[in-house]
Motif scaffolding. Structure first.
Motif, PDB file in Angstrom:
ATOM      1  N   LYS A 234       0.675  -0.914   0.368  1.00 31.82           N
ATOM      2  CA  LYS A 234      -0.111   0.023  -0.153  1.00 31.82           C
ATOM      3  C   LYS A 234       0.874   1.053  -0.049  1.00 31.82           C
ATOM      4  O   LYS A 234       0.208   2.421  -0.100  1.00 31.82           O
ATOM      5  CB  LYS A 234      -0.821  -0.411   1.064  1.00 31.82           C
ATOM      6  N   GLY A 235       1.985   1.317  -0.244  1.00 34.90           N
ATOM      7  CA  GLY A 235       3.275   2.299   0.131  1.00 34.90           C
ATOM      8  C   GLY A 235       4.067   2.532   1.382  1.00 34.90           C
ATOM      9  O   GLY A 235       4.015   3.453   1.473  1.00 34.90           O
ATOM     10  N   ASN A 236       3.080   2.258   2.272  1.00 37.98           N
ATOM     11  CA  ASN A 236       3.365   2.662   3.455  1.00 37.98           C
ATOM     12  C   ASN A 236       4.558   1.458   3.899  1.00 37.98           C
ATOM     13  O   ASN A 236       5.186   1.005   3.707  1.00 37.98           O
ATOM     14  CB  ASN A 236       1.742   2.302   4.372  1.00 37.98           C
ATOM     15  N   PHE A 237       5.253   2.720   4.906  1.00 37.67           N
ATOM     16  CA  PHE A 237       6.851   1.363   5.536  1.00 37.67           C
ATOM     17  C   PHE A 237       6.470   1.785   6.988  1.00 37.67           C
ATOM     18  O   PHE A 237       5.864   1.960   7.838  1.00 37.67           O
ATOM     19  CB  PHE A 237       7.920   3.254   5.320  1.00 37.67           C
ATOM     20  N   ASN A 238       6.924   0.293   7.168  1.00 38.75           N
ATOM     21  CA  ASN A 238       7.086  -0.090   8.509  1.00 38.75           C
ATOM     22  C   ASN A 238       8.401  -0.116   8.724  1.00 38.75           C
ATOM     23  O   ASN A 238       9.427  -0.707   8.258  1.00 38.75           O
ATOM     24  CB  ASN A 238       6.579  -1.207   7.986  1.00 38.75           C
ATOM     25  N   ALA A 239       9.328  -0.135  10.432  1.00 35.25           N
ATOM     26  CA  ALA A 239      10.509  -0.758  10.990  1.00 35.25           C
ATOM     27  C   ALA A 239       9.756  -1.706  11.525  1.00 35.25           C
ATOM     28  O   ALA A 239       9.119  -1.896  11.874  1.00 35.25           O
ATOM     29  CB  ALA A 239      10.771   0.338  11.358  1.00 35.25           C
ATOM     30  N   ARG A 240      11.469  -2.516  11.097  1.00 35.77           N
ATOM     31  CA  ARG A 240      10.885  -3.995  11.091  1.00 35.77           C
ATOM     32  C   ARG A 240      12.286  -3.889  12.344  1.00 35.77           C
ATOM     33  O   ARG A 240      13.927  -4.585  11.791  1.00 35.77           O
ATOM     34  CB  ARG A 240      11.361  -5.259  10.261  1.00 35.77           C
ATOM     35  N   VAL A 241      11.725  -4.267  13.657  1.00 32.18           N
ATOM     36  CA  VAL A 241      13.234  -3.814  14.386  1.00 32.18           C
ATOM     37  C   VAL A 241      13.009  -6.019  14.945  1.00 32.18           C
ATOM     38  O   VAL A 241      12.387  -6.321  15.327  1.00 32.18           O
ATOM     39  CB  VAL A 241      12.141  -3.380  15.778  1.00 32.18           C
ATOM     40  N   ASN A 260       8.991   4.134  26.011  1.00 30.86           N
ATOM     41  CA  ASN A 260       9.202   4.108  27.422  1.00 30.86           C
ATOM     42  C   ASN A 260       8.023   3.591  27.184  1.00 30.86           C
ATOM     43  O   ASN A 260       7.274   2.997  28.573  1.00 30.86           O
ATOM     44  CB  ASN A 260       9.285   4.861  28.305  1.00 30.86           C
ATOM     45  N   GLN A 261       6.656   2.967  26.320  1.00 36.64           N
ATOM     46  CA  GLN A 261       5.704   2.609  26.564  1.00 36.64           C
ATOM     47  C   GLN A 261       5.565   0.924  25.976  1.00 36.64           C
ATOM     48  O   GLN A 261       6.549   1.155  25.331  1.00 36.64           O
ATOM     49  CB  GLN A 261       4.584   3.195  25.904  1.00 36.64           C
ATOM     50  N   ASN A 262       4.869   0.158  26.610  1.00 35.34           N
ATOM     51  CA  ASN A 262       4.992  -1.314  26.107  1.00 35.34           C
ATOM     52  C   ASN A 262       4.227  -1.120  24.757  1.00 35.34           C
ATOM     53  O   ASN A 262       2.725  -1.003  25.331  1.00 35.34           O
ATOM     54  CB  ASN A 262       4.209  -1.999  27.124  1.00 35.34           C
ATOM     55  N   VAL A 263       4.289  -1.932  23.893  1.00 32.64           N
ATOM     56  CA  VAL A 263       3.830  -1.830  22.770  1.00 32.64           C
ATOM     57  C   VAL A 263       3.247  -2.934  22.347  1.00 32.64           C
ATOM     58  O   VAL A 263       2.781  -3.308  21.422  1.00 32.64           O
ATOM     59  CB  VAL A 263       4.528  -0.827  21.003  1.00 32.64           C
ATOM     60  N   ASP A 264       4.411  -4.009  22.349  1.00 31.31           N
ATOM     61  CA  ASP A 264       3.712  -5.744  22.237  1.00 31.31           C
ATOM     62  C   ASP A 264       4.801  -6.278  22.744  1.00 31.31           C
ATOM     63  O   ASP A 264       5.634  -6.409  23.563  1.00 31.31           O
ATOM     64  CB  ASP A 264       4.722  -5.810  20.630  1.00 31.31           C
ATOM     65  N   ALA A 265       4.366  -7.839  23.335  1.00 30.65           N
ATOM     66  CA  ALA A 265       5.156  -9.094  23.802  1.00 30.65           C
ATOM     67  C   ALA A 265       5.546  -9.939  23.222  1.00 30.65           C
ATOM     68  O   ALA A 265       3.945 -10.726  22.285  1.00 30.65           O
ATOM     69  CB  ALA A 265       4.586  -8.584  25.017  1.00 30.65           C
ATOM     70  N   VAL A 266       6.316 -10.925  22.913  1.00 33.11           N
ATOM     71  CA  VAL A 266       5.524 -12.328  22.308  1.00 33.11           C
ATOM     72  C   VAL A 266       6.666 -13.030  23.380  1.00 33.11           C
ATOM     73  O   VAL A 266       7.587 -12.581  23.567  1.00 33.11           O
ATOM     74  CB  VAL A 266       6.710 -12.342  21.075  1.00 33.11           C
ATOM     75  N   ILE A 267       6.393 -14.458  23.354  1.00 33.18           N
ATOM     76  CA  ILE A 267       7.338 -15.310  24.177  1.00 33.18           C
ATOM     77  C   ILE A 267       7.868 -16.565  22.625  1.00 33.18           C
ATOM     78  O   ILE A 267       6.630 -16.837  21.830  1.00 33.18           O
ATOM     79  CB  ILE A 267       5.655 -16.338  24.963  1.00 33.18           C
ATOM     80  N   SER A 268       9.072 -16.073  22.685  1.00 28.53           N
ATOM     81  CA  SER A 268       9.278 -17.272  21.650  1.00 28.53           C
ATOM     82  C   SER A 268      10.191 -18.391  22.348  1.00 28.53           C
ATOM     83  O   SER A 268      10.745 -18.754  23.166  1.00 28.53           O
ATOM     84  CB  SER A 268      10.842 -16.292  20.945  1.00 28.53           C
ATOM     85  N   VAL A 276       6.777  -5.449  13.993  1.00 29.95           N
ATOM     86  CA  VAL A 276       6.459  -4.801  12.877  1.00 29.95           C
ATOM     87  C   VAL A 276       5.718  -3.777  13.482  1.00 29.95           C
ATOM     88  O   VAL A 276       4.857  -3.303  14.142  1.00 29.95           O
ATOM     89  CB  VAL A 276       5.802  -5.449  11.973  1.00 29.95           C
ATOM     90  N   VAL A 277       7.137  -2.231  13.362  1.00 21.98           N
ATOM     91  CA  VAL A 277       6.214  -0.854  13.981  1.00 21.98           C
ATOM     92  C   VAL A 277       5.827  -0.010  12.612  1.00 21.98           C
ATOM     93  O   VAL A 277       6.783   0.159  11.305  1.00 21.98           O
ATOM     94  CB  VAL A 277       7.187  -0.242  14.662  1.00 21.98           C
ATOM     95  N   PRO A 278       5.462   0.952  12.503  1.00 17.56           N
ATOM     96  CA  PRO A 278       4.614   1.203  11.682  1.00 17.56           C
ATOM     97  C   PRO A 278       5.781   2.399  11.350  1.00 17.56           C
ATOM     98  O   PRO A 278       5.654   3.379  13.038  1.00 17.56           O
ATOM     99  CB  PRO A 278       3.365   1.950  11.653  1.00 17.56           C
ATOM    100  N   ILE A 279       5.645   3.453  10.249  1.00 16.64           N
ATOM    101  CA  ILE A 279       6.675   4.796  10.633  1.00 16.64           C
ATOM    102  C   ILE A 279       6.297   5.762   9.057  1.00 16.64           C
ATOM    103  O   ILE A 279       5.734   4.840   8.135  1.00 16.64           O
ATOM    104  CB  ILE A 279       7.911   4.604  10.584  1.00 16.64           C
ATOM    105  N   ASP A 284      10.490  12.447  13.119  1.00 17.57           N
ATOM    106  CA  ASP A 284      10.804  12.112  14.591  1.00 17.57           C
ATOM    107  C   ASP A 284      10.077  10.304  15.407  1.00 17.57           C
ATOM    108  O   ASP A 284       8.778  11.390  15.854  1.00 17.57           O
ATOM    109  CB  ASP A 284      10.737  13.221  16.059  1.00 17.57           C
ATOM    110  N   MET A 285      10.084   9.598  15.250  1.00 22.33           N
ATOM    111  CA  MET A 285       9.185   8.754  15.185  1.00 22.33           C
ATOM    112  C   MET A 285       9.616   8.160  16.539  1.00 22.33           C
ATOM    113  O   MET A 285       9.566   6.893  17.161  1.00 22.33           O
ATOM    114  CB  MET A 285       9.556   7.229  14.493  1.00 22.33           C
ATOM    115  N   GLY A 286       9.983   8.393  17.546  1.00 20.26           N
ATOM    116  CA  GLY A 286      10.908   8.569  19.095  1.00 20.26           C
ATOM    117  C   GLY A 286      11.549   7.035  19.230  1.00 20.26           C
ATOM    118  O   GLY A 286      12.810   7.156  17.665  1.00 20.26           O
TER     119      GLY A 286
END
Length: 531
Positions: A234-241, A260-268, A276-279, A284-286
């Motif tokens: 779709k033309g959107n940019f994503n940061a793969r952290v 400093n805010q919890n945005v996602d959690a995964v048990i691996s 994956v974070v949209p940017i 300034d994306m912090g």
């Protein structure tokens, strides 16, 4: 007194005499013979014997334990000086010190004697081998300590061997405990305890415990965080952290924090995870960081700026030469690095004579994850000679070229020819050296000629001088004229002509020798000079 009474008295007298003789008899020390050890429920032979028996009396042998002389373990009546024999059915109670008593049977007047004590060991077969621990073997962490104990329900003279995963880690020790002061991941495995009866370096019975699994959990290393940028359909940019730990027991709970805010959690079940974070570009994306935990204290990565800017820097190539280590110092190859200042998250492509290069080639190799470096091996035959340049792409749109570097000429001949300034310096120094040598030669020749002339003048003058000395009047007149002409106001003392005449022949001979040598070398005609 009747005849019967007389015979009775006679018999009583003989009996009394015999008793008095017996009262004087003493027994020696008996010798106890017994095996050093016996196995439980086996029958062993024990014997006791007097070396000297003074009479034909029956000797009574008794077997006791030293600690309890009231408990009889066996007795034997020996006739005709034979030894006393005992059969013992070995039991644990037989372990200890045995002692033997010898006495004359049915004669309490003779004092019994005792043998030296002898140690008897009871070897009990091993049974009930088990590994026990006072802590859970499934919940151990690196750095903790562990103590395992090999417990047996039965057995004597036991030595223990500890085994982990079929590898002996502690061999034949009397200590039933295995102590590990600091646990590491390598201490994980299945542990066994082998118990053996070892007596006089001989193994009699062995029994191994059931295996016990020891699991040592590995502490987590600090996670490393990185990201790249992709563009979706779709033309959107994503940061793969990407959040990754180098070591640590699984499973791992990864948590991503943004500002400093919890945005996602995964048990691996792996040591890395991708968020994956949209940017939005050029905003300034912090900052982001990740946290990892596997049951112990959580560990945290460094913070990473998520801002991505468009490419604006100039693309340049940095070059490094690879020289040989011999005296020739020839350039064997070059390393080239494609660089863009103050930019990141880029991909690079290399071109040779405007043709794109693959990862590996006959004379080159492209390395680094972003393909920013290339090594070129110089070919003396010119296969690697040509023009090189690099082009820069964004990782989220690698079909559009953003920047291109200038072309860089690579040539084996150009890198290995002698520089002009070096050649000029070498030629100049060589020319100066030649001139210096030539000047020295000229100076030497001229100096030899000057010395030869000087000697010639002196040789020509000495005959005239000698004639002048012979003629006193003429000499005085000429001397006065020379003094008047050349030294008008200077007064000189008269020459000592007598001393001069004495040495003139020696000096003249020396001068003539130098003159003859000069004439031979230079072949100079002295007749051409006028005096």
């Amino acid at each position: 007194m009747t005849k019967r009474a007389f015979i009775l008295l006679l018999i009583l007298g003989f009996c009394a005499m015999w008793q008095r003789a017996d009262a004087q008899i003493t027994l020696g020390k008996p010798k106890l013979e017994a095996p050093f050890f016996g196995i439980e429920e086996e029958i062993v032979n024990v014997s006791c014997k007097l070396d000297e028996i003074p009479t034909d009396e029956i000797i009574l042998y008794k077997l006791f334990k030293e600690d309890n002389l009231n408990k009889l373990y066996g007795e034997y009546s020996a006739h005709r000086k034979e030894k006393g024999r005992f059969l013992i059915y070995v039991q644990p109670a037989h372990d200890g010190w045995f002692i033997c008593q010898a006495s004359v049977q049915n004669n309490s007047e003779i004092t019994p004697t005792f043998s030296d004590k002898k140690r008897f060991h009871v070897l009990l077969p091993i049974a009930g081998v088990e590994i026990i621990s006072n802590q859970s073997l499934e919940d151990l962490w690196e750095g903790e300590s562990l103590t395992l104990q090999c417990d047996i329900s039965k057995g004597t003279f036991v030595f223990y061997t500890w085994i982990r995963d079929n590898l002996t880690i502690q061999n034949e020790t009397s200590d039933k405990q295995l102590h590990i002061p600091i646990l590491t991941k390598e201490n994980s495995g299945e542990y066994f305890c082998l118990a053996e009866n070892i007596f006089n370096d001989t193994v009699y019975f062995s029994n191994m415990s059931a295996g016990r699994n020891v699991h040592v959990k590995e502490n987590l290393s600090s996670p490393e965080i990185s990201f790249n940028v992709l563009k979706d359909a779709k033309g959107n940019f994503n940061a793969r952290v990407n959040c990754e730990v180098k070591k640590g027991s699984l499973p791992i709970n990864f948590t991503l924090f943004r500002n400093n805010q919890n945005v996602d959690a995964v048990i691996s079940q792996h040591q890395n995870v991708t968020f994956v974070v949209p940017i939005v570009l050029d905003q300034d994306m912090g900052t982001v960081y990740c946290q990892a935990s596997n049951g112990e204290q959580p560990v945290q990565s460094k913070k990473l700026n998520l801002t991505v800017e468009s490419l604006e820097g100039t693309v340049t190539i940095r070059l490094e030469k690879v020289e040989s280590q011999d005296l020739c110092w020839a350039v064997l190859g070059v390393y080239m690095y494609c660089e863009v200042k103050n930019e990141s998250f880029l991909q690079f492509q290399w071109f040779f004579n405007n043709k794109r290069l693959e990862k590996f080639g006959t004379f080159h190799r492209i390395y680094y994850e972003d393909n920013s470096g290339i090594s070129v091996r110089l070919n003396p035959h010119g296969a690697s000679d040509g023009f090189y340049h690099c082009e820069v792409f964004t990782p989220f749109n690698n079909t559009k070229k953003l920047r291109s570097s200038k072309e860089f000429r690579i040539s084996y001949e150009a890198f290995n020819k002698i520089p002009t300034n070096v050649a000029v310096i070498v030629f100049t120094l060589f020319s100066l050296l030649i001139c210096a040598v030539f000047a020295c030669c000229i100076y030497g020749v001229v100096l030899r000629k000057m010395k030869a002339r000087k000697y010639i003048f002196r040789v020509k003058d000495f005959p005239d001088m000698h004639s002048v000395i012979d003629d006193d009047d003429d000499y005085n007149d000429d001397t006065e004229e020379i003094e008047e002409d050349k030294f008008e106001e200077v007064e000189h003392e008269d020459l000592d002509t007598e001393a001069y005449i004495e040495d003139i022949e020696v000096v003249q001979a020396s001068m003539m020798e130098d003159f003859e040598e000069s004439e031979e070398e230079k072949e100079t005609d002295v007749d051409n000079y006028n005096f």
